[in-house]
Design a protein around this motif. Structure first.
Motif, PDB file in Angstrom:
ATOM      1  N   ASN A 138       0.789  -1.240  -0.096  1.00  0.00           N
ATOM      2  CA  ASN A 138       0.048   0.014   0.155  1.00  0.00           C
ATOM      3  C   ASN A 138       0.993   1.290   0.126  1.00  0.00           C
ATOM      4  O   ASN A 138       1.462   1.272   1.029  1.00  0.00           O
ATOM      5  CB  ASN A 138      -0.652  -0.077   1.158  1.00  0.00           C
ATOM      6  CG  ASN A 138      -2.058  -1.051   1.321  1.00  0.00           C
ATOM      7  OD1 ASN A 138      -2.842  -1.093   0.533  1.00  0.00           O
ATOM      8  ND2 ASN A 138      -1.568  -2.150   2.043  1.00  0.00           N
ATOM      9  N   VAL A 139       0.842   1.942  -1.028  1.00  0.00           N
ATOM     10  CA  VAL A 139       1.716   3.038  -1.255  1.00  0.00           C
ATOM     11  C   VAL A 139       0.953   4.348  -0.473  1.00  0.00           C
ATOM     12  O   VAL A 139      -0.088   4.628  -0.623  1.00  0.00           O
ATOM     13  CB  VAL A 139       1.780   3.665  -2.704  1.00  0.00           C
ATOM     14  CG1 VAL A 139       2.649   4.985  -2.738  1.00  0.00           C
ATOM     15  CG2 VAL A 139       2.528   2.596  -3.430  1.00  0.00           C
ATOM     16  N   LEU A 140       1.821   4.944   0.447  1.00  0.00           N
ATOM     17  CA  LEU A 140       1.215   6.334   1.245  1.00  0.00           C
ATOM     18  C   LEU A 140       0.989   7.423   0.254  1.00  0.00           C
ATOM     19  O   LEU A 140       2.092   7.863  -0.396  1.00  0.00           O
ATOM     20  CB  LEU A 140       2.304   6.499   2.247  1.00  0.00           C
ATOM     21  CG  LEU A 140       1.800   7.730   3.167  1.00  0.00           C
ATOM     22  CD1 LEU A 140       0.562   7.514   4.276  1.00  0.00           C
ATOM     23  CD2 LEU A 140       3.163   8.221   3.995  1.00  0.00           C
ATOM     24  N   LEU A 141      -0.358   7.965   0.164  1.00  0.00           N
ATOM     25  CA  LEU A 141      -0.415   9.116  -0.618  1.00  0.00           C
ATOM     26  C   LEU A 141      -0.102  10.325   0.138  1.00  0.00           C
ATOM     27  O   LEU A 141       0.584  11.309  -0.395  1.00  0.00           O
ATOM     28  CB  LEU A 141      -1.916   8.982  -1.240  1.00  0.00           C
ATOM     29  CG  LEU A 141      -2.238   7.888  -1.908  1.00  0.00           C
ATOM     30  CD1 LEU A 141      -3.731   8.016  -2.504  1.00  0.00           C
ATOM     31  CD2 LEU A 141      -1.415   7.752  -3.265  1.00  0.00           C
ATOM     32  N   SER A 142      -0.489  10.364   1.351  1.00  0.00           N
ATOM     33  CA  SER A 142      -0.374  11.662   2.267  1.00  0.00           C
ATOM     34  C   SER A 142      -0.352  11.150   3.634  1.00  0.00           C
ATOM     35  O   SER A 142      -1.202  10.039   3.940  1.00  0.00           O
ATOM     36  CB  SER A 142      -1.353  12.783   1.905  1.00  0.00           C
ATOM     37  OG  SER A 142      -2.839  12.311   2.255  1.00  0.00           O
ATOM     38  N   GLU A 143       0.154  11.951   4.435  1.00  0.00           N
ATOM     39  CA  GLU A 143       0.031  11.562   6.030  1.00  0.00           C
ATOM     40  C   GLU A 143      -0.660  12.675   6.718  1.00  0.00           C
ATOM     41  O   GLU A 143      -0.028  14.018   6.650  1.00  0.00           O
ATOM     42  CB  GLU A 143       1.303  11.305   6.434  1.00  0.00           C
ATOM     43  CG  GLU A 143       1.251  10.643   7.761  1.00  0.00           C
ATOM     44  CD  GLU A 143       2.849  10.220   8.416  1.00  0.00           C
ATOM     45  OE1 GLU A 143       2.698   9.079   9.020  1.00  0.00           O
ATOM     46  OE2 GLU A 143       3.655  10.819   8.004  1.00  0.00           O
ATOM     47  N   GLU A 144      -1.819  12.654   7.170  1.00  0.00           N
ATOM     48  CA  GLU A 144      -2.621  13.792   7.552  1.00  0.00           C
ATOM     49  C   GLU A 144      -2.340  13.869   9.203  1.00  0.00           C
ATOM     50  O   GLU A 144      -2.396  15.098   9.717  1.00  0.00           O
ATOM     51  CB  GLU A 144      -3.982  13.510   7.470  1.00  0.00           C
ATOM     52  CG  GLU A 144      -4.510  13.290   5.801  1.00  0.00           C
ATOM     53  CD  GLU A 144      -3.975  14.337   5.308  1.00  0.00           C
ATOM     54  OE1 GLU A 144      -4.321  15.787   5.663  1.00  0.00           O
ATOM     55  OE2 GLU A 144      -3.660  14.284   3.921  1.00  0.00           O
ATOM     56  N   ARG A 145      -2.159  12.907   9.865  1.00  0.00           N
ATOM     57  CA  ARG A 145      -2.026  12.926  11.427  1.00  0.00           C
ATOM     58  C   ARG A 145      -0.609  12.330  11.562  1.00  0.00           C
ATOM     59  O   ARG A 145      -0.442  11.256  11.468  1.00  0.00           O
ATOM     60  CB  ARG A 145      -3.222  12.103  11.890  1.00  0.00           C
ATOM     61  CG  ARG A 145      -3.089  12.340  13.513  1.00  0.00           C
ATOM     62  CD  ARG A 145      -4.455  11.837  14.136  1.00  0.00           C
ATOM     63  NE  ARG A 145      -4.499  12.087  15.350  1.00  0.00           N
ATOM     64  CZ  ARG A 145      -3.661  11.209  16.336  1.00  0.00           C
ATOM     65  NH1 ARG A 145      -2.900  10.432  16.014  1.00  0.00           N
ATOM     66  NH2 ARG A 145      -3.734  11.525  17.630  1.00  0.00           N
ATOM     67  N   ARG A 146       0.087  13.054  12.527  1.00  0.00           N
ATOM     68  CA  ARG A 146       1.254  12.603  13.173  1.00  0.00           C
ATOM     69  C   ARG A 146       1.049  11.957  14.567  1.00  0.00           C
ATOM     70  O   ARG A 146      -0.109  12.605  15.079  1.00  0.00           O
ATOM     71  CB  ARG A 146       2.396  13.650  13.278  1.00  0.00           C
ATOM     72  CG  ARG A 146       2.741  14.448  11.890  1.00  0.00           C
ATOM     73  CD  ARG A 146       3.943  13.503  11.252  1.00  0.00           C
ATOM     74  NE  ARG A 146       4.155  13.970  10.205  1.00  0.00           N
ATOM     75  CZ  ARG A 146       5.075  13.900   9.315  1.00  0.00           C
ATOM     76  NH1 ARG A 146       5.849  12.544   9.670  1.00  0.00           N
ATOM     77  NH2 ARG A 146       5.475  13.976   8.109  1.00  0.00           N
ATOM     78  N   PRO A 147       1.708  11.004  15.036  1.00  0.00           N
ATOM     79  CA  PRO A 147       1.498  10.486  16.371  1.00  0.00           C
ATOM     80  C   PRO A 147       1.705  11.521  17.330  1.00  0.00           C
ATOM     81  O   PRO A 147       2.582  12.409  17.189  1.00  0.00           O
ATOM     82  CB  PRO A 147       2.561   9.427  16.513  1.00  0.00           C
ATOM     83  CG  PRO A 147       3.145   9.086  15.083  1.00  0.00           C
ATOM     84  CD  PRO A 147       2.705  10.514  14.378  1.00  0.00           C
ATOM     85  N   GLY A 148       0.662  11.558  18.091  1.00  0.00           N
ATOM     86  CA  GLY A 148       0.836  12.858  19.064  1.00  0.00           C
ATOM     87  C   GLY A 148       0.983  12.094  20.589  1.00  0.00           C
ATOM     88  O   GLY A 148       1.292  11.062  20.691  1.00  0.00           O
ATOM     89  N   PRO A 149       0.977  13.111  21.412  1.00  0.00           N
ATOM     90  CA  PRO A 149       1.312  12.609  22.820  1.00  0.00           C
ATOM     91  C   PRO A 149       0.413  11.548  23.575  1.00  0.00           C
ATOM     92  O   PRO A 149      -0.730  11.757  23.012  1.00  0.00           O
ATOM     93  CB  PRO A 149       1.321  14.043  23.666  1.00  0.00           C
ATOM     94  CG  PRO A 149       0.906  15.057  22.756  1.00  0.00           C
ATOM     95  CD  PRO A 149       0.745  14.412  21.448  1.00  0.00           C
TER      96      PRO A 149
END
Length: 150
Positions: A138-149
Motif C-alpha cells: 500500500n503506497v502512502l499518498l499523504s500523511e494527515e496525522r502525526r502520532p501525538g502525545p
C-alpha cells in the motif's frame, strides 16, 4: 509505578519537544532545574522514558515514496519468526517492523527514493528473505496525522 500530575505534564512537554533544556522545562512546570532533571532521570530508570529520538524528514532526504507492506510467511514451521525478524532488520529502507495478528504476519513501513527504487528493494531484498510468502503493498499518498502525545 506511580506518576503524579507533574510527571504527566513533564512527559507531555517532552513528547512535544524532547530537546528542551531542563531549565526551560522546569520553568514551565514550576520546578527547579535539578528537580526537573531528577524527575527525568527517575522516569528513565523505571522505563517510562525509553530514549529520545530525532525525527528526520524522509522526503527532504530524497525518500519520496513510503510503502506499507503486509507480509505473510509461507511456512512458519520451517522458518522461525526470529530468523525473519533478524533478516529484515538488515534492510535499512525498512523503517518499522510490526508483528501483527490478522491476515498478515508482519506490517512493514518501507521508504524508497521512487517507485523503481522500491521495486528494487522489494524484489532483491525483501522477497528473497527466508519464509516470505504473500506480500501486499500500500503506497502512502499523504500523511494527515502525526502520532501525538499519549
Amino acid at each position: 509505578m506511580m506518576l503524579d500530575e507533574i510527571d504527566r505534564a513533564l512527559l507531555k512537554a517532552l513528547q512535544l519537544d524532547a530537546a528542551q533544556s531542563t531549565t526551560r522545562l522546569g520553568k514551565k512546570l514550576g520546578l527547579s532545574q535539578p528537580a526537573t532533571w531528577r524527575r527525568i532521570k527517575r522516569l528513565q530508570e523505571i522505563g517510562v522514558i525509553r530514549g529520545r529520538q530525532l525525527r528526520l524528514d524522509a522526503e527532504k532526504l530524497g525518500f519520496r515514496v513510503t510503502v506499507f507492506l503486509g507480509i505473510k510467511l509461507a511456512t512458519k514451521g520451517r522458518v522461525s519468526l526470529e530468523d525473519f525478524e533478524r533478516a529484515i532488520g538488515g534492510i535499512p529502507e525498512v523503517q518499522t517492523v510490526d508483528h501483527v495478528l490478522g491476515l498478515y504476519d508482519y506490517r512493514l513501513r518501507v521508504v524508497a527514493r521512487d517507485l523503481a527504487d522500491f521495486e528494487r528493494v522489494l524484489r532483491r531484498r525483501i522477497m528473497t528473505l527466508p519464509g516470505v510468502g504473500d506480500v501486499e503493498a500500500n503506497v502512502l499518498l499523504s500523511e494527515e496525522r502525526r502520532p501525538g502525545p499519549l
